[in-house]
Design a protein around this motif. Structure first.
Motif, PDB file in Angstrom:
ATOM      1  N   UNK A 233       0.800  -1.102   0.003  1.00 14.11           N
ATOM      2  CA  UNK A 233       0.071  -0.142   0.001  1.00 14.11           C
ATOM      3  C   UNK A 233       0.913   1.316  -0.007  1.00 14.11           C
ATOM      4  N   UNK A 234       1.684   1.333   0.671  1.00  9.71           N
ATOM      5  CA  UNK A 234       2.734   2.404   0.919  1.00  9.71           C
ATOM      6  C   UNK A 234       3.614   2.606  -0.471  1.00  9.71           C
ATOM      7  N   UNK A 235       3.967   1.438  -0.915  1.00 10.64           N
ATOM      8  CA  UNK A 235       4.677   1.632  -2.411  1.00 10.64           C
ATOM      9  C   UNK A 235       3.992   2.084  -3.354  1.00 10.64           C
ATOM     10  N   UNK A 236       2.650   1.603  -3.394  1.00 13.27           N
ATOM     11  CA  UNK A 236       1.662   2.181  -4.340  1.00 13.27           C
ATOM     12  C   UNK A 236       1.440   3.602  -4.308  1.00 13.27           C
ATOM     13  N   UNK A 237       1.350   4.137  -3.061  1.00 14.36           N
ATOM     14  CA  UNK A 237       1.282   5.719  -3.061  1.00 14.36           C
ATOM     15  C   UNK A 237       2.413   6.394  -3.328  1.00 14.36           C
ATOM     16  N   UNK A 238       3.638   5.748  -2.918  1.00 11.49           N
ATOM     17  CA  UNK A 238       4.677   6.476  -3.374  1.00 11.49           C
ATOM     18  C   UNK A 238       4.944   6.570  -4.964  1.00 11.49           C
ATOM     19  N   UNK A 239       4.528   5.343  -5.394  1.00 10.10           N
ATOM     20  CA  UNK A 239       4.833   5.517  -6.953  1.00 10.10           C
ATOM     21  C   UNK A 239       3.641   6.443  -7.576  1.00 10.10           C
TER      22      UNK A 239
END
Length: 330
Positions: free
Chosen positions: A39-45
């Motif tokens: 989830x955090x990676x998705x937001x960052x990308x």
């Protein structure tokens, strides 16, 4: 013959994941692809500038709503959706929909996404015939409408046959198909514009409504709950409400005094250890952190660091392994 089946597409993304989780730029998130990490990676990308219209479409097809760069979603229901992405990457479960695979492709940086692009690219490498409509591949909407039209197909064995006007039958069929495809393209374009306008107006109205509600709530809380003390001051590990006219020696106002912020006034800095509970039962982080010159500070809620104004981020297992367990293991 190029390998361009859905299974080949899935395997290519999994191979990319195996490479990225060890030494990729997002290995901190992919080394242990939990729901919260993905989830955090998705937001960052999606907050970055490398995202394109195809990726935004993948996001919508997966979540059934558009990506909002001004609203980081950390809700349980939102986070739970990443479980099937992690299960796919770890080969624990095959996804029921290609949308899950497409989103996984974004997270691991697989360039030939979505599947239509992967399929089209390998077909071109194999020099197989490609439909020229819609950049080499007709959209699903066009295919569906074309099937519904039941347009006649030309037969290569009927060369030379002509109709009553003296026009070759195959030529006539091609003209009919092209005319129908043109009408379909106009219809799809109009539908696309109408959808965009509807979603944009609905999104703007929702954003304005939420902003007004937050403003009113903040005003009511600050006005009625704290009528006499409308400022706050950081005191070691928590905020204290103080009078805005509070002065210290030399009749100079303290630099630590700031206007009361109802969203931050209850923020507390906490000490963590191996027994601290960092995630809820769904794997969602309940502890937040920010890096400082001396290491990392941990807090019990989202917000900003009261001393250096850095935004607080949800804790990850990578941060715990690096800054908490490494310290306790010494």
């Amino acid at each position: 013959m190029p390998n361009n089946t859905p299974n080949d597409y899935k395997e290519a993304i999994r191979i990319k994941f195996e490479r990225e989780k060890d030494d990729g730029i997002y290995s901190d998130y992919l080394s242990n692809p939990s729901q919260a990490s993905l989830r955090d990676l998705c937001w960052r990308i999606f907050k970055s500038d490398i995202i394109n219209s195809d990726d935004l479409a993948i996001y919508y097809n997966f979540f059934k709503f558009n990506f909002d760069p001004n609203n980081e979603n950390t809700s349980t229901s939102y986070t739970d959706k990443f479980k099937k992405v992690g299960d796919f990457l770890k080969r624990e479960k095959e996804p029921a929909k290609i949308d899950t695979v497409n989103l996984a492709g974004i997270l691991v940086g697989f360039e030939l996404r979505p599947y239509q692009k992967f399929n089209r690219s390998l077909r071109n490498e194999g020099k197989e015939p490609v439909n020229d409509s819609n950049n080499g591949e007709p959209s699903s909407d066009v295919e569906e409408i074309m099937r519904g039209c039941n347009l006649p197909q030309s037969d290569p064995d009927e060369k030379g046959e002509k109709n009553e006007s003296g026009v070759d039958k195959n030529t006539e069929l091609v003209l009919v198909q092209k005319k129908s495809e043109g009408a379909i393209a106009i219809y799809l374009f109009k539908s696309f514009i109408e959808k965009i306008c509807y979603k944009f107006s609905k999104r703007v109205l929702r954003t304005i409504s939420i902003t007004v509600i937050i403003f009113l709530c903040g005003f009511l809380i600050s006005h009625y709950a704290f009528p006499d003390k409308e400022c706050m001051q950081w005191s070691g590990d928590h905020y204290e409400m103080v009078d805005c006219d509070l002065k210290i020696q030399g009749l100079v106002k303290s630099a630590n005094i700031e206007i009361l912020d109802p969203t931050l006034v209850h923020l507390k800095k906490i000490k963590v250890c191996d027994t601290t509970t960092y995630f809820d039962k769904n794997g969602v982080a309940i502890i937040w952190y920010a890096k400082t010159a001396n290491g990392v500070d941990f807090f019990d809620a989202h917000g900003r660091h009261p001393e250096n104004n850095s935004p607080l981020r949800p804790v990850t297992r990578y941060i715990l392994n690096k800054y908490v367990r490494s310290e306790t293991g010494k």
